[in-house]
Design a protein around this motif. Structure first.
Motif, mmCIF file in Angstrom:
data_model
loop_
_atom_site.group_PDB
_atom_site.id
_atom_site.type_symbol
_atom_site.label_atom_id
_atom_site.label_comp_id
_atom_site.label_asym_id
_atom_site.label_seq_id
_atom_site.Cartn_x
_atom_site.Cartn_y
_atom_site.Cartn_z
ATOM 1 N N UNK A 137 1.286 14.668 2.582
ATOM 2 C CA UNK A 137 2.489 14.019 3.131
ATOM 3 C C UNK A 137 2.437 12.499 3.032
ATOM 4 N N UNK A 138 1.365 11.960 2.460
ATOM 5 C CA UNK A 138 1.243 10.498 2.367
ATOM 6 C C UNK A 138 2.203 9.954 1.307
ATOM 7 N N UNK A 139 2.671 8.725 1.565
ATOM 8 C CA UNK A 139 3.577 8.054 0.619
ATOM 9 C C UNK A 139 3.111 6.619 0.424
ATOM 10 N N UNK A 140 3.232 6.162 -0.802
ATOM 11 C CA UNK A 140 2.921 4.764 -1.115
ATOM 12 C C UNK A 140 4.126 4.193 -1.847
ATOM 13 N N UNK A 165 2.117 5.088 3.891
ATOM 14 C CA UNK A 165 2.537 5.887 5.040
ATOM 15 C C UNK A 165 1.734 7.183 5.040
ATOM 16 N N UNK A 166 1.020 7.456 6.128
ATOM 17 C CA UNK A 166 0.276 8.704 6.256
ATOM 18 C C UNK A 166 -1.117 8.668 5.683
ATOM 19 N N UNK A 167 -1.664 7.509 5.380
ATOM 20 C CA UNK A 167 -3.020 7.396 4.845
ATOM 21 C C UNK A 167 -3.578 6.037 5.218
ATOM 22 N N UNK A 168 -4.888 5.880 4.987
ATOM 23 C CA UNK A 168 -5.555 4.608 5.254
ATOM 24 C C UNK A 168 -5.722 3.834 3.956
ATOM 25 N N UNK A 169 -5.620 2.515 4.043
ATOM 26 C CA UNK A 169 -5.701 1.662 2.856
ATOM 27 C C UNK A 169 -7.092 1.089 2.645
ATOM 28 N N UNK A 170 -8.093 1.599 3.371
ATOM 29 C CA UNK A 170 -9.422 0.988 3.308
ATOM 30 C C UNK A 170 -10.068 1.118 1.938
ATOM 31 N N UNK A 171 -9.800 2.219 1.206
ATOM 32 C CA UNK A 171 -10.438 2.431 -0.088
ATOM 33 C C UNK A 171 -9.497 2.214 -1.270
ATOM 34 N N UNK A 172 -8.316 1.672 -1.026
ATOM 35 C CA UNK A 172 -7.331 1.492 -2.096
ATOM 36 C C UNK A 172 -7.371 0.054 -2.582
ATOM 37 N N UNK A 173 -7.549 -0.127 -3.870
ATOM 38 C CA UNK A 173 -7.587 -1.458 -4.456
ATOM 39 C C UNK A 173 -6.342 -1.669 -5.303
ATOM 40 N N UNK A 174 -5.711 -2.816 -5.155
ATOM 41 C CA UNK A 174 -4.532 -3.145 -5.960
ATOM 42 C C UNK A 174 -4.960 -3.780 -7.268
ATOM 43 N N UNK A 225 -4.178 -3.682 -11.975
ATOM 44 C CA UNK A 225 -3.874 -2.807 -13.110
ATOM 45 C C UNK A 225 -4.978 -1.773 -13.338
ATOM 46 N N UNK A 226 -4.589 -0.612 -13.865
ATOM 47 C CA UNK A 226 -5.516 0.485 -14.227
ATOM 48 C C UNK A 226 -6.301 0.996 -13.032
ATOM 49 N N UNK A 227 -5.685 0.973 -11.857
ATOM 50 C CA UNK A 227 -6.333 1.526 -10.666
ATOM 51 C C UNK A 227 -5.753 2.914 -10.407
ATOM 52 N N UNK A 228 -6.594 3.871 -10.050
ATOM 53 C CA UNK A 228 -6.168 5.231 -9.725
ATOM 54 C C UNK A 228 -6.451 5.483 -8.252
ATOM 55 N N UNK A 229 -5.422 5.925 -7.542
ATOM 56 C CA UNK A 229 -5.568 6.195 -6.122
ATOM 57 C C UNK A 229 -5.540 7.713 -5.903
ATOM 58 N N UNK A 230 -6.480 8.208 -5.166
ATOM 59 C CA UNK A 230 -6.500 9.619 -4.790
ATOM 60 C C UNK A 230 -6.422 9.709 -3.275
ATOM 61 N N UNK A 231 -5.391 10.395 -2.786
ATOM 62 C CA UNK A 231 -5.173 10.502 -1.347
ATOM 63 C C UNK A 231 -5.180 11.981 -0.994
ATOM 64 N N UNK A 232 -6.007 12.357 -0.015
ATOM 65 C CA UNK A 232 -6.173 13.765 0.333
ATOM 66 C C UNK A 232 -5.076 14.335 1.200
ATOM 67 N N UNK A 233 -4.119 13.545 1.605
ATOM 68 C CA UNK A 233 -3.043 14.029 2.467
ATOM 69 C C UNK A 233 -1.781 14.215 1.640
#
Length: 201
Positions: free
Chosen positions: A115-118, A94-103, A105-113
């Motif tokens: 107010x975003x929620x995952x 919610x509040x971000x794009x999933x284009x650069x997020x990979x599901x 183990x050992x994945x780190x997600x950085x979101x610049x917003x």
């Protein structure tokens, strides 16, 4: 079934006509055999399962519960579908794009917003009502067939149950047994008569 010379499948219809005097056999309306009936009668034994005045065939044991059983199966399938759907949770962003997020183990997600929620899509279904309804259907099926749930393996503290209570509990089942005994005793006698006659001939 059969196979023609060119390899195509062919369907053959076999018919046997029995009378007290003759036995005739046909394949596709062509008579292949005709012989006298050595028994002198038609060797068929027949009885009704549950006798009713409105049908010469009688009633099946499950006639009254077919619709209940269908409803029970449909609800069980719905519950299974819900469990399967939530067995592999869906990730909601919610509040971000999933284009650069990979599901994985050992994945780190950085979101610049900020107010975003995952989060994972959670299962908020209350199974208590559904399971209660299914139990009600199951109990209705037991009552309509006269077969107590304990007869099919449900645990019961026999040591704390009086003989009178057990007799009342199994009374509908025993009444059905007595009705069937009347019908099927004649059937088994007729079958035995035909067996003895066949052996004698």
């Amino acid at each position: 079934w059969g196979t023609a010379a060119d390899g195509a499948r062919q369907v053959f219809t076999y018919t046997e006509i029995l009378t007290e005097d003759m036995i005739e056999e046909y394949i596709n309306d062509e008579r292949i055999d005709q012989r006298p009936n050595p028994l002198g009668e038609i060797p068929i034994a027949y009885t009704q399962n549950i006798a009713v005045a409105s049908s010469p065939w009688g009633l099946a044991d499950i006639t009254d519960i077919i619709s209940l059983n269908r409803e029970f199966n449909e609800k069980a399938t719905e519950v299974s579908d819900i469990i399967n759907y939530h067995g592999s949770p869906v990730t909601v962003i919610i509040g971000a794009k999933a284009s650069n997020l990979e599901k994985g183990p050992k994945k780190v997600w950085t979101i610049g917003t900020k107010d975003a929620r995952i989060e994972n899509l959670s299962m908020d279904t209350n199974f208590a009502g559904i399971m209660g309804y299914m139990e009600l259907l199951k109990q209705a099926m037991h009552e309509m067939t006269g077969v107590p749930a304990q007869a099919l393996g449900q645990m019961q503290p026999i040591s704390n149950t009086s003989g009178t209570a057990l007799a009342v509990q199994y009374q509908p089942l025993m009444q059905r047994y007595r009705l069937k005994k009347i019908q099927y005793t004649r059937l088994f006698k007729r079958i035995n008569e035909l067996v003895i006659l066949h052996a004698a001939v």
